[in-house]
Design an enzyme around this catalytic site. Structure first.
Site, mmCIF file in Angstrom:
data_model
loop_
_atom_site.group_PDB
_atom_site.id
_atom_site.type_symbol
_atom_site.label_atom_id
_atom_site.label_comp_id
_atom_site.label_asym_id
_atom_site.label_seq_id
_atom_site.Cartn_x
_atom_site.Cartn_y
_atom_site.Cartn_z
ATOM 1 N N HIS A 71 0.879 -1.177 0.000
ATOM 2 C CA HIS A 71 0.000 0.000 0.000
ATOM 3 C C HIS A 71 0.919 1.230 0.000
ATOM 4 O O HIS A 71 2.011 1.187 0.576
ATOM 5 C CB HIS A 71 -0.848 -0.038 1.274
ATOM 6 C CG HIS A 71 -1.951 0.960 1.323
ATOM 7 N ND1 HIS A 71 -1.742 2.278 1.634
ATOM 8 C CD2 HIS A 71 -3.283 0.826 1.123
ATOM 9 C CE1 HIS A 71 -2.907 2.911 1.618
ATOM 10 N NE2 HIS A 71 -3.856 2.063 1.311
ATOM 11 N N ASP A 110 2.899 -4.406 8.019
ATOM 12 C CA ASP A 110 1.659 -3.663 7.842
ATOM 13 C C ASP A 110 0.530 -4.685 8.022
ATOM 14 O O ASP A 110 0.297 -5.531 7.153
ATOM 15 C CB ASP A 110 1.662 -3.036 6.442
ATOM 16 C CG ASP A 110 0.346 -2.341 6.120
ATOM 17 O OD1 ASP A 110 -0.638 -2.549 6.867
ATOM 18 O OD2 ASP A 110 0.300 -1.612 5.117
ATOM 19 N N GLN A 126 -4.616 -5.280 6.822
ATOM 20 C CA GLN A 126 -5.575 -6.241 6.240
ATOM 21 C C GLN A 126 -5.449 -7.623 6.876
ATOM 22 O O GLN A 126 -6.135 -8.559 6.453
ATOM 23 C CB GLN A 126 -5.359 -6.349 4.724
ATOM 24 C CG GLN A 126 -5.579 -5.049 3.987
ATOM 25 C CD GLN A 126 -7.026 -4.569 4.021
ATOM 26 O OE1 GLN A 126 -7.959 -5.340 4.243
ATOM 27 N NE2 GLN A 126 -7.228 -3.276 3.808
ATOM 28 N N LYS A 167 -10.785 -0.729 10.379
ATOM 29 C CA LYS A 167 -10.953 -1.912 9.508
ATOM 30 C C LYS A 167 -11.299 -3.154 10.326
ATOM 31 O O LYS A 167 -11.419 -4.253 9.799
ATOM 32 C CB LYS A 167 -9.668 -2.151 8.711
ATOM 33 C CG LYS A 167 -9.354 -1.023 7.719
ATOM 34 C CD LYS A 167 -8.097 -1.330 6.959
ATOM 35 C CE LYS A 167 -7.501 -0.120 6.280
ATOM 36 N NZ LYS A 167 -8.148 0.272 5.035
ATOM 37 N N CYS A 175 -4.543 2.271 -3.889
ATOM 38 C CA CYS A 175 -3.301 2.811 -3.290
ATOM 39 C C CYS A 175 -2.144 1.829 -3.436
ATOM 40 O O CYS A 175 -1.287 1.730 -2.548
ATOM 41 C CB CYS A 175 -3.500 3.173 -1.817
ATOM 42 S SG CYS A 175 -4.667 4.495 -1.561
HETATM 43 N N1 PMP Z 1 -1.960 -0.587 4.539
HETATM 44 C C1 PMP Z 1 -2.881 -1.388 4.016
HETATM 45 C C2 PMP Z 1 -2.493 -2.777 3.607
HETATM 46 C C3 PMP Z 1 -4.192 -0.933 3.859
HETATM 47 O O1 PMP Z 1 -5.123 -1.744 3.334
HETATM 48 C C4 PMP Z 1 -4.520 0.380 4.250
HETATM 49 C C5 PMP Z 1 -5.923 0.926 4.084
HETATM 50 N N2 PMP Z 1 -6.449 0.740 2.813
HETATM 51 C C6 PMP Z 1 -3.519 1.158 4.813
HETATM 52 C C7 PMP Z 1 -2.249 0.653 4.941
HETATM 53 C C8 PMP Z 1 -3.793 2.556 5.286
HETATM 54 O O2 PMP Z 1 -4.668 2.536 6.365
HETATM 55 P P1 PMP Z 1 -5.238 3.901 6.967
HETATM 56 O O3 PMP Z 1 -5.853 4.633 5.813
HETATM 57 O O4 PMP Z 1 -6.257 3.448 7.964
HETATM 58 O O5 PMP Z 1 -4.104 4.632 7.559
#
Ligand code: PMP
Length: 405
Positions: A122, A199, A202, A225, A363
């Site tokens: 991401h 990270d 997910q 999430k 992203c």
């Molecule tokens: N890393 C991953 C793997 C994600 O799926 C996301 C959210 N789509 C993020 C980071 C960023 O999370 P946040 O927008 O809650 O900071």
């Protein structure tokens, strides 16, 4: 056995209609819906507990502080951290990773040191390191993917060197759902004395994660999430690392003493929590974790896996679709395209049928470049989704194929 009706009854938003159709919410990778008890915790906080935390001697401040700290203890137990003070509350995964990039780099990184990320990250776990490369002369190395969109572990082993200081990878890909072999990744990094940041944005919603078993140095995720509130993120880090790292932001709440000449930092976790936080998110976080624990994360994982297998089979039977992330080890995420159709067009048609999916690059633009596509349609599952909803989704995709091809 999961009592799906009982689960669904706890989510008021699931009775909404969209475009005259019952809402089918398959955008859980972006954020999950909230059970009533999380909503209630926020209302209760503002009705009965609202006060600023940590520095008040009056009763309400103590109540608010206790409610906030109960959230921290809940997170500690949920992910198996040794100490509550190893849980730093942030705004979200992005904020947690930026904290590490900023603070760890000042304590431990110099020009020429190496950081390894992967091609499926991401942007939140890519841009902070790319920025360090540009600002500090850090060398950024990228683990490529195999033909099945798994991480190429043999290539990873070759990227490691005595100069590797940090490996920052996702445990589960938000775009593909691929579950990465993080224990092996950590074991390899350790051979070179490199630290590992996972990270977990997910992973935490979909599987049991245990800090003692994983032995990651840093672990980041977002409560929104995991059926919890927005504006509440977690950075877990091992105590000795947090002790050695400088504050990331400076201001109220992070000090023991301040004079014109110098300042002494507060103990953990306060050293990393400058300013007034999102206080109501503390009790709401506890409520979300209670919700997950009551069902059991294993039962959630099993249910989502059944949805994934069922949806994948149905989607594979539609010849005009192409699925990305064709590996066995996946969380409840399915990314696909109708061949030759832009994902936005598919997503817009599904929306007209009340089905919420995410479309675009998610992203993960480096991953999109690797796959040679502009984006995908992503359906991501949560505990309250049903087989009937998957059927509605598949009917929607078939309609979209007819209309768009
Ligand atoms: N890393 C991953 C793997 C994600 O799926 C996301 C959210 N789509 C993020 C980071 C960023 O999370 P946040 O927008 O809650 O900071």
């Amino acid at each position: 056995m999961l009592n799906i009706n009982h689960v669904r009854q706890q989510f008021p938003i699931l009775t909404e209609t969209v475009n005259g159709k019952p809402l089918v919410y398959f955008d859980n990778g972006a954020t999950t819906q909230k059970p009533q008890r999380v909503i209630d915790a926020i209302v209760h906080y503002y009705t009965h507990q609202n006060s600023n935390i940590h520095r008040g001697v009056h009763a309400l401040s103590r109540t608010a502080t206790d409610a906030y700290e109960l959230g921290r203890t809940a997170v500690q137990q949920f992910i198996g951290a040794k100490h509550a003070h190893e849980i730093i509350f942030t705004k979200g995964t992005t904020d947690s990773i930026n904290l590490v990039a900023n603070s760890f780099s000042r304590a431990f990184l110099k020009t020429g040191d190496e950081i390894i990320v992967s091609e499926m990250e991401h942007h939140s776990n890519f841009l902070p390191w790319q920025n360090l490369r540009d600002e500090k002369g850090i060398v950024l190395k990228v683990i490529p993917l195999t033909a099945t969109q798994d991480l190429d572990i043999e290539a990873y082993k070759k990227l490691l060197s005595d100069k590797t200081r940090l490996v920052a990878v996702t445990q589960v890909s938000n775009t593909l759902g691929v579950i990465n072999p993080v224990k092996e990744i950590i074991a390899e990094a350790k051979k070179y004395g490199a630290k590992v940041l996972l990270d977990g944005a997910q992973a935490v919603p979909h599987m049991k994660v245990d800090m003692q078993e994983l032995d990651a140095d840093f672990y980041a995720f977002s409560m929104h999430k995991v059926y919890g509130p927005t504006g509440m993120g977690v950075l877990y880090a091992k105590e000795e690392l947090l002790q050695a790292m400088p504050p990331y932001q400076y201001g109220g709440g992070i000090i023991k003493s301040v004079t014109i000449g110098t300042s002494e930092w507060a103990d953990l976790p306060n050293k990393f929590e400058a300013g007034t936080p999102n206080i109501e998110a503390g009790p709401a976080t506890k409520a979300a974790i209670d919700f997950v624990n009551e069902i059991g994360i294993e039962a959630i994982a099993k249910h989502e896996h059944e949805l994934l297998i069922y949806a994948t089979k149905q989607l594979q039977a539609i010849q005009e679709t192409e699925i990305y992330g064709n590996t066995a080890n996946k969380a409840g995420v399915i990314s696909f395209n109708i061949k030759k159709v832009h994902p936005f067009d598919t997503g817009t048609l599904l929306d007209q049928m009340g089905i919420a999916v995410r479309t675009g690059h998610h992203c993960t633009q480096p991953l999109m470049h690797c796959l040679g596509i502009p984006g995908t349609v992503r359906a991501s599952f949560a505990v309250y989704n049903t087989i009937e909803e998957v059927d509605a989704f598949i009917t929607g995709v078939k309609k979209a194929v007819k209309m768009l091809l």
